[in-house]
Motif scaffolding. Sequence first.
Motif, PDB file in Angstrom:
ATOM      1  N   GLY A 156      25.586 -43.499  21.686  1.00  0.00           N
ATOM      2  CA  GLY A 156      25.149 -44.147  22.140  1.00  0.00           C
ATOM      3  C   GLY A 156      23.855 -44.586  20.445  1.00  0.00           C
ATOM      4  O   GLY A 156      24.179 -45.689  19.396  1.00  0.00           O
ATOM      5  N   THR A 157      23.321 -43.405  20.017  1.00  0.00           N
ATOM      6  CA  THR A 157      22.638 -43.140  18.621  1.00  0.00           C
ATOM      7  C   THR A 157      23.494 -43.307  17.366  1.00  0.00           C
ATOM      8  O   THR A 157      23.087 -44.204  15.839  1.00  0.00           O
ATOM      9  N   ALA A 158      24.856 -43.089  17.961  1.00  0.00           N
ATOM     10  CA  ALA A 158      25.353 -43.366  16.567  1.00  0.00           C
ATOM     11  C   ALA A 158      26.354 -44.011  16.207  1.00  0.00           C
ATOM     12  O   ALA A 158      26.223 -44.575  14.984  1.00  0.00           O
ATOM     13  N   THR A 159      25.880 -45.382  16.851  1.00  0.00           N
ATOM     14  CA  THR A 159      26.143 -46.645  16.250  1.00  0.00           C
ATOM     15  C   THR A 159      25.054 -47.263  15.475  1.00  0.00           C
ATOM     16  O   THR A 159      25.135 -47.490  14.227  1.00  0.00           O
ATOM     17  N   LEU A 160      23.303 -46.605  15.371  1.00  0.00           N
ATOM     18  CA  LEU A 160      22.722 -47.053  14.638  1.00  0.00           C
ATOM     19  C   LEU A 160      23.397 -45.835  12.539  1.00  0.00           C
ATOM     20  O   LEU A 160      22.337 -46.766  11.997  1.00  0.00           O
ATOM     21  N   ALA A 161      24.352 -45.738  12.792  1.00  0.00           N
ATOM     22  CA  ALA A 161      24.537 -44.864  11.448  1.00  0.00           C
ATOM     23  C   ALA A 161      25.086 -46.229  10.817  1.00  0.00           C
ATOM     24  O   ALA A 161      24.969 -45.743   9.732  1.00  0.00           O
ATOM     25  N   ALA A 162      25.204 -47.647  11.079  1.00  0.00           N
ATOM     26  CA  ALA A 162      25.884 -48.315  10.104  1.00  0.00           C
ATOM     27  C   ALA A 162      24.522 -49.016   9.535  1.00  0.00           C
ATOM     28  O   ALA A 162      25.315 -49.754   8.383  1.00  0.00           O
TER      29      ALA A 162
END
Length: 217
Positions: free
Chosen positions: A157-163
């Motif tokens: 879920g947190t990896a979506t903020l990598a955008a």
Amino acid sequence: MNKLNIWEQFIQQSQLRWQEVLMSTFTHIQLVFFSMLLAIFIGISFGILITRVPSLTTVVLGGAGIMQTIPSLALLGFMIPIFGIGIKTAIAALFLYSLLPIIRNTYTGIKDVDKATTEAAKGMGMTSRQILFKVELPLAIPVMMAGIRTAAVINVGTATLAAFIGAGGLGDFIFLGITRGIDGLILLGAIPAALLAVILEIVLSSVERWSTPEGLR
């Protein structure tokens, strides 16, 4: 906008962008995989260390806990001057976010091993290293795996903020959907990310059952 329109948008965007979704999913998996690989190696190492050097427990767990309290976007921002914009920064931030549950569960799992069991191992002439790898770690696996599973699912879920820092992944569609006001695009990023989390949970649960000694299953 009603739900029907949202799902119509989702289907339309899926048909138009399915190749982009596949590429973003692959990028997302890479971010999670490499950050978790680092977190498992470092987290388990620190977890073992603090069982051997109790004076470091507060410092290590406290430091990992502080990382968890920093907002995700702020942590990504702190990493940019060090690693620049892109995948390296995302992996570094996700790695730091994954440490606490792995360190804590490794520590707890080893400390909860019955003292009579370790004393018996010592009586058989085992060294400290042999006790760790042949007794303590095998018995601690269920607790350790629970920490790894927790970290991995949160990581997806947190990896979506990598955008937001140009690292790619499924967060690209969520960010694009928010900026353009297209709910279907948000779903195009959110649904595959949720499915990844579920699949990862199932895979890690299978690994846990396979690696747990028969008497503890």
